[in-house]
Design an enzyme around this catalytic site. Structure first.
Site, mmCIF file in Angstrom:
data_model
loop_
_atom_site.group_PDB
_atom_site.id
_atom_site.type_symbol
_atom_site.label_atom_id
_atom_site.label_comp_id
_atom_site.label_asym_id
_atom_site.label_seq_id
_atom_site.Cartn_x
_atom_site.Cartn_y
_atom_site.Cartn_z
ATOM 1 N N HIS A 521 2.059 1.707 -5.179
ATOM 2 C CA HIS A 521 1.794 2.353 -3.891
ATOM 3 C C HIS A 521 0.595 1.750 -3.172
ATOM 4 O O HIS A 521 0.300 2.131 -2.036
ATOM 5 C CB HIS A 521 1.570 3.853 -4.118
ATOM 6 C CG HIS A 521 1.781 4.690 -2.907
ATOM 7 N ND1 HIS A 521 0.767 5.397 -2.315
ATOM 8 C CD2 HIS A 521 2.885 4.936 -2.166
ATOM 9 C CE1 HIS A 521 1.225 6.057 -1.270
ATOM 10 N NE2 HIS A 521 2.516 5.793 -1.150
ATOM 11 N N HIS A 720 0.287 9.267 8.431
ATOM 12 C CA HIS A 720 0.631 8.607 7.180
ATOM 13 C C HIS A 720 -0.642 8.106 6.512
ATOM 14 O O HIS A 720 -0.625 7.643 5.380
ATOM 15 C CB HIS A 720 1.603 7.447 7.437
ATOM 16 C CG HIS A 720 2.201 6.900 6.185
ATOM 17 N ND1 HIS A 720 1.704 5.786 5.545
ATOM 18 C CD2 HIS A 720 3.255 7.319 5.435
ATOM 19 C CE1 HIS A 720 2.415 5.534 4.462
ATOM 20 N NE2 HIS A 720 3.365 6.447 4.367
#
Length: 872
Positions: A521, A720
């Protein structure tokens, strides 16, 4: 047997009609009982010139505009009718014959009706229409227009071949149809104009008329609703006795001036960016009662973000304060500026506005000023009122242009004052550009082309999602890099597609995941230049929506190559980076998740953050100050782990070496309404992937806080970005920009009596601390002078600290020369506002039937990649 009742009544009506015809003189059908010559005051032998002169003389005397007497008006109608009969030679000859032969009644009547109504029969109308069209097509003006249309359709080229006459003739016929010829007096006939057809449709026509009257009575008499534009236009046209054709051909501005006289109390005046009236757009008239303003209220209001009933204004003509009640009816917010007060109103919020107040139908767009009719009349206004309005206009203009008196720190559009010199860039971060926002909201923001630029020798792109079909066209520099390594977290289907699409000099690598449910990630870039290395840590996937539609953050710093004479010299940041990259099982150095014990526990996750904070001292104002958690995905949490994380984030000491103490966290998370009304609509919820079972845990309710980002213009750009901070008002003890969401997989969870830290995923973030560092302003893409050491941290004393603040901080930057103020563009507002009773946290596996700004419901398919992976 007596005839049926309908037959009897029909016979009586016919007999009465015949009796009237027999007893009436044949000449009476022309001018009733009067003589047409006597009405004009001429003899039967008068010529046409004498008749015209007599008519003009009498019309000047009896015209309603000259003579208000009602009897004079009736006489004028008779005079005009007589002139219409006598000015035409054919109709005059028929009238003279009727006077001379009154006994030939039926013949005279037939001639009269044939003359006056014969041309109105269906077939005669078609003949007249075709003859008129034929004559028009012979005119030079028509031929020139036809030629112009032919050039438009053919792109400026035409054929000159003589042999293709049939094709050219057919093309001329097709082009002539596009011109839609309408000739007054010779209109194209229609079957619906036939008397027989009208007679058959008479019941339908009567029913439709009754329904129209009923709806009118209910809407305007019972419900007291405001007149719509069409209905107000109809009433004005009828009250002015204006001919329907003339009214339809009247321009929009003249209609508004006419309608103003019919119950109007004011206008919404469109303004341009300089807060001056935009004369290219018509004003929106306001009437007494409730006025609905929205899409299509004016020619410029076609934006789909505006609902048809975007807001309502209820005004009263007898209100001494010239005020109106404004209620937001649509889903998108409205901004109202009244004096020094600027308020953002959401769905069903209301406010009272007054003459001169400003309304933004969408924040930053579609600016109008509310003006009453009294306010429009400058003669009725005092000098003080005019000066007050001019002052309000200048102040509002200054706020829009970033020149407010508040110094910029606390104004609504605070980000427009965020400017950082190149040598200060490593001390802060920047937001990514968002499409569709006003220019001020993207001040100092960056795009992917601003980051990946220059003569790059080698690049490492570390991310979770990578869309090659978007990345290479969006940033052409990437395609020119000789060697590129992409470290990603894509699944097998996307990976197969990437292998087929990638350039030959690119290497794809997916790090191993030893623990299930983990991901790669981390979002970072390592760019190698001839002069040094550029490191970028950010929060956006390498896909279009993340770099264009969402609130994202990016930190960047350039490092020069080490001095060959002293290669061991480094800094704390370099050591952290080395630790992070050291364990990846490829030639480049990276980190992997796992079960960490011993000293390795303090290198990763929230224990790494705890270790760093315990080495720092902060101002005593941060004792027991709150924490803010902001992220885009919520894992499956429990209260024990939340306390474990809060303990790490509450670490640190004040100047007197006492612990800062625990801070109460707030979770900043978008509501369902935030997602629905966002730039992307419900599609934004696809990037906020948290199920109901994670979101609706009872212990989380006390933590929820709203996503509000007015000062950065990002209320509708869904987050985000992932950030964690400790704050006191607009001051920050520390700030973390990271790829880590709020989950055990990202931050790690202690196990085996706190002797082991289990982490599932790769994450990377940048921690901003209030310590001074020397900065050389070195850049890999420009020639700069390098200082001796750029990484060395100064002492930990209070005099050696910077002051971290948000963009809304309003303090004086020059009060303490020993303490530098570093502004961080925190995209959301601090302190965060708790959820209200109406707020519902977003869950992506729920069904939402209330339509978003694009008319969509949820769930729905969302395409995140530039090309669908059908063949993968």
């Amino acid at each position: 047997m007596a005839p049926a009742a309908p037959i009897r009544w029909f016979a009586v009506a016919v007999s009465a009609l015949m009796l009237c015809l027999l007893i009436s003189p044949s000449a009476a059908i022309y001018c009733d009982e009067d003589d047409c010559y006597d009405l004009l005051g001429v003899t039967q032998s008068a010529n046409s010139s004498e008749i015209k002169k007599a008519y003009y003389k009498l019309s000047l005397k009896h015209h309603p505009d000259k003579n208000p007497d009602p009897e004079s008006k009736k006489l004028f109608v008779k005079i005009a009718n007589a002139y219409e009969i006598l000015k035409d030679e054919a109709s005059r000859e028929q009238y003279d014959y009727a006077i001379a032969h009154p006994e030939e009644y039926f013949y005279n009547t037939a001639r009269y009706y044939q003359a006056y109504y014969g041309h109105k029969t269906y077939f005669n109308q078609w003949t007249r229409y075709n003859q008129a069209i034929y004559m028009v097509k012979k005119t030079p003006a028509y031929k020139n227009r036809l030629r112009q249309l032919e050039l438009e359709r053919s792109g400026g080229t035409t054929t000159k071949k003589k042999s293709n006459k049939q094709t050219n003739k057919k093309m001329d016929e097709d082009l002539s149809k596009e011109l839609e010829l309408q000739i007054k007096g010779a209109e194209q006939p229609s079957m619906w104009d036939l008397i027989g057809v009208r007679f058959v449709l008479l019941p339908y026509t009567i029913g439709k008329l009754l329904l129209w009257h009923g709806c009118w009575f209910w809407r305007y008499k019972v419900k007291q609703a405001p007149y719509t534009w069409d209905d107000a236009s109809y009433l004005t046209q009828r009250s002015l006795s204006a001919p329907l054709d003339a009214w339809r051909n009247m321009n929009h501005e003249r209609k508004i001036l006419s309608i103003d006289a019919y119950g109007k109390v004011g206008h919404l005046v469109p303004l341009c960016n300089h807060v001056q009236e935009d004369t290219s757009i018509p004003k929106i008239p306001l009437s007494q009662g409730r006025n609905s303003i929205g899409r299509n209220s004016a020619p410029s209001l076609t934006d789909k973000r505006l609902s048809r009933n975007h807001l309502s204004l209820t005004a009263a003509a007898d209100d001494a304060s010239s005020s109106a009640a404004l209620v937001v009816e649509g889903s998108n917010p409205v901004v109202v500026t009244s004096g020094n007060d600027r308020r953002k109103l959401c769905h069903k919020d209301s406010v009272t506005i007054r003459d001169g107040d400003f309304i933004e139908l969408i924040p930053g767009k579609y600016l109008f000023q509310y003006r009453t009719l009294c306010g429009d009349d400058s003669k009725k206004r005092s000098n003080a009122e005019e000066k007050a309005e001019e002052s309000s206009r200048k102040r509002f203009k200054g706020e829009r242009e970033g020149k407010s008196d508040g110094g910029g720190g606390g104004c609504v559009e605070a980000i427009r004052h965020f400017h950082v010199s190149d040598d200060k860039l490593p001390q802060t971060f920047r937001l990514l550009n968002v499409q569709g926002l006003p220019p001020w909201a993207n001040t100092s923001s960056v795009s992917i082309r601003d980051v990946i630029q220059g003569d790059i020798l080698f690049a490492v792109l570390s991310n979770y999602m990578v869309d090659l079909d978007w990345l290479i066209p969006a940033c052409p520099t990437v395609a020119k890099i000789p060697h590129v390594l992409v470290v990603h977290g894509e699944g097998d289907g996307a990976l197969d597609y990437m292998k087929r699409k990638k350039p030959a000099n690119w290497i794809l690598h997916k790090p191993p995941l030893p623990i299930s449910f983990g991901t790669h990630h981390s979002k970072a870039m390592l760019l190698v230049y001839p002069r040094g290395v550029r490191l970028i840590v950010h929060t956006a996937n390498l896909i279009f929506v993340d770099w264009n539609n969402k609130s994202q953050g990016l930190w960047m710093q350039d490092f020069p190559w080490k001095d060959e004479s002293n290669p061991s010299k480094g800094c704390g940041f370099e050591n952290d980076l080395t630790d992070y990259l050291s364990a990846l099982k490829v030639r480049l150095i990276a980190s992997v998740p796992g079960y960490h014990t011993g000293n390795n526990m303090k290198k990763w996750g929230h224990l790494k953050l705890r270790t760093v904070l315990q080495e720092c001292t902060f101002d005593k104002e941060f004792r027991k100050s709150p924490l803010a958690y902001q992220f885009s995905s919520l894992g499956s949490l429990d209260e024990k782990w939340m306390a474990e994380l809060a303990y790490s984030m509450s670490s640190g000491f004040s100047d007197d070496k006492t612990p800062l103490g625990p801070g109460e966290p707030r979770i900043i998370w978008p509501t369902v309404e935030d997602i629905r009304c966002s730039i992307e609509g419900y599609a934004a919820g696809n990037a906020v992937p948290s199920p109901v079972k994670n979101v609706e845990k009872d212990f989380l309710k006390k933590y929820w806080a709203r996503w509000k980002a007015s000062h950065t213009g990002r209320c509708r750009a869904m987050p985000h970005i992932k950030t964690f901070t400790r704050y006191n008002g607009q001051k920050l003890a520390w700030f973390l920009l990271t790829s880590a969401n709020l989950s055990k997989a990202a931050w790690g969870a202690l196990q085996k009596n706190n002797s082991q830290l289990m982490i599932r995923s790769y994450e990377l973030g940048v921690l901003f601390l209030p310590y001074k560092t020397r900065s050389s302003g070195f850049s890999c893409t420009s020639n700069g002078v390098l200082s001796e050491d750029k990484c060395e941290k100064s002492d930990d004393s209070k005099s050696g600290r910077n002051k971290l603040v948000t963009l809304n901080w309003q303090g004086n930057r020059n009060t303490d020369s020993s303490s530098e103020v570093v502004a961080l563009p925190v995209p959301y507002e601090l302190p965060p506002q708790p959820y209200t009773a109406q707020d519902v946290p977003w869950s992506w596996d729920r069904r939402y039937t209330k339509k978003d700004v694009y008319g969509q419901v949820w769930p729905r398919q969302v395409q995140l990649y530039a090309a669908a992976l059908q063949d993968s």
